[in-house]
Design an enzyme around this catalytic site. Structure first.
Site, short mmCIF file in Angstrom:
data_model
loop_
_atom_site.label_atom_id
_atom_site.label_comp_id
_atom_site.label_asym_id
_atom_site.label_seq_id
_atom_site.Cartn_x
_atom_site.Cartn_y
_atom_site.Cartn_z
N HIS A 174 0.95 -1.22 0.05
CA HIS A 174 -0.11 0.10 0.11
C HIS A 174 1.02 1.22 -0.04
O HIS A 174 0.39 2.21 -0.46
CB HIS A 174 -0.78 0.01 1.35
CG HIS A 174 -1.96 -0.90 1.40
ND1 HIS A 174 -1.60 -2.23 1.82
CD2 HIS A 174 -3.20 -1.00 0.94
CE1 HIS A 174 -2.64 -3.23 1.66
NE2 HIS A 174 -3.88 -2.08 1.13
N ASP A 204 -4.44 -6.41 -7.77
CA ASP A 204 -4.59 -5.88 -6.44
C ASP A 204 -5.14 -4.53 -6.77
O ASP A 204 -4.93 -3.99 -8.19
CB ASP A 204 -3.45 -6.01 -5.56
CG ASP A 204 -3.78 -5.73 -4.10
OD1 ASP A 204 -4.96 -5.44 -3.82
OD2 ASP A 204 -3.10 -6.33 -3.32
#
Length: 322
Positions: free
Chosen positions: A187, A262
């Site tokens: 992230h 993702d």
């Protein structure tokens, strides 16, 4: 065409900003016709509101599209208490299996979790996590993974996937080809894994390869991680790497079902262009669908304008044929 008169959907999964659809979202979703939608905590207030939202999403696109959520249990749960029940982390179930306590609790909990999702119009769960823990696994995975033992991970993941499928929920196993060795949070930055192919095949790749051998493998979808595996492709993260997707995931692992990227807005990919450019790169590398989680209307408009429809191969995978 998708087998009837409806055109193939856009090769993307979109997201929603709040607890109900805005006029702008309705307009973009109706025109873009994405493959489906993913929900987050910001979208889940209570049962009545959530069921209305999933109904409205399907009404907006005019078909019973897949609706996704990350409801792993433990830390990763978009539907939260006190409105909805808590479920344990994957590590809890892995420890039970390791100590010989069996799978009764896993069976009961995952069946209840799947029923809870279906009751609210959600039919795809981004779980189970099939990453194999190490002593250095980053906390972003941590107790989301079942075990350090690839056999235990495989046993629990296959069991969970089968329970979801039996209840009517499609599982998405993650994070292909394995996030356990990553020492960074994708992230926030791009992790690099330096392990050899031989080492990865014995550990990280093993659960996914075993899932690919199951009779219902085509009904179990997969999500690809944003990680560089330097001994396989030193230049590109797996989401954007033809080598990783075609040679490793499709080839060595034999994982032939639908593949999703993702979230394309993660900082691991910040050096690979705009969200739309990243999405196209992921599709060109071999992902079937691009995942966008942050509900920015301008970005979703750009994705709608620049992405192709789901490919014929993707459509066949979706419907369980190779």
């Amino acid at each position: 065409m998708s087998g009837g008169d409806r055109p193939l959907p856009l090769a993307a999964v979109f997201s929603v900003e709040g607890e109900k659809l805005s006029y702008g979202e309705k307009s973009i979703f109706s025109a873009a016709q994405p493959f489906g939608f993913i929900l987050f905590g910001r979208n889940c207030k209570n049962s009545e509101q959530l069921k209305r939202l999933t109904d409205d999403l399907r009404t907006c696109v005019g078909w019973h599209c897949p609706i996704f959520i990350d409801q792993e249990g433990g830390r990763v749960a978009r539907m939260k208490t006190p409105e909805w029940p808590d479920f344990k982390s994957a590590r809890h179930y892995g420890e039970q299996i390791e100590c010989g306590a069996g799978e009764t609790c896993l069976d009961e909990d995952m069946t209840a979790l799947a029923k809870m999702l279906l009751d609210h119009g959600i039919d795809v769960n981004c779980a189970p996590v099939c990453d194999v823990l190490t002593d250095k696994t980053h906390g972003i995975i941590g107790d989301r993974a079942y075990s350090k033992n690839p056999e235990i991970v495989t046993q629990a993941a296959i069991r969970t996937s089968n329970l979801f499928l039996a209840a009517g929920v499609t599982p998405i196993v993650k994070h292909l080809p394995g996030h356990g060795r990553a020492l960074a949070d994708s992230h926030l930055e791009l992790p690099v894994v330096d392990a050899s192919l031989e080492e990865l095949e014995k550990t990280d790749f093993y659960p996914f390869a075993e899932i690919a051998k199951q009779p219902n493998a085509m009904r179990i979808w997969g999500m690809v991680a944003h990680i560089i595996y330097s001994k396989i492709d030193p230049d590109l993260p797996s989401t954007l790497s033809k080598t990783i997707i075609n040679d490793i995931i499709r080839g060595k692992m034999g994982f032939e079902s639908l593949l999703f990227s993702d979230d394309l807005d993660m900082k691991a990919l910040e050096n690979y262009g705009s969200i739309a450019q990243r999405a196209n790169l992921s599709l060109q590398a071999g992902c079937d669908l691009a995942l966008y989680c942050w509900a920015n209307l301008d970005i979703m408009e750009q994705l709608a304008a620049e992405l192709p429809p789901l490919s014929a191969k993707g459509w066949n995978r979706w419907h369980g044929t190779r």
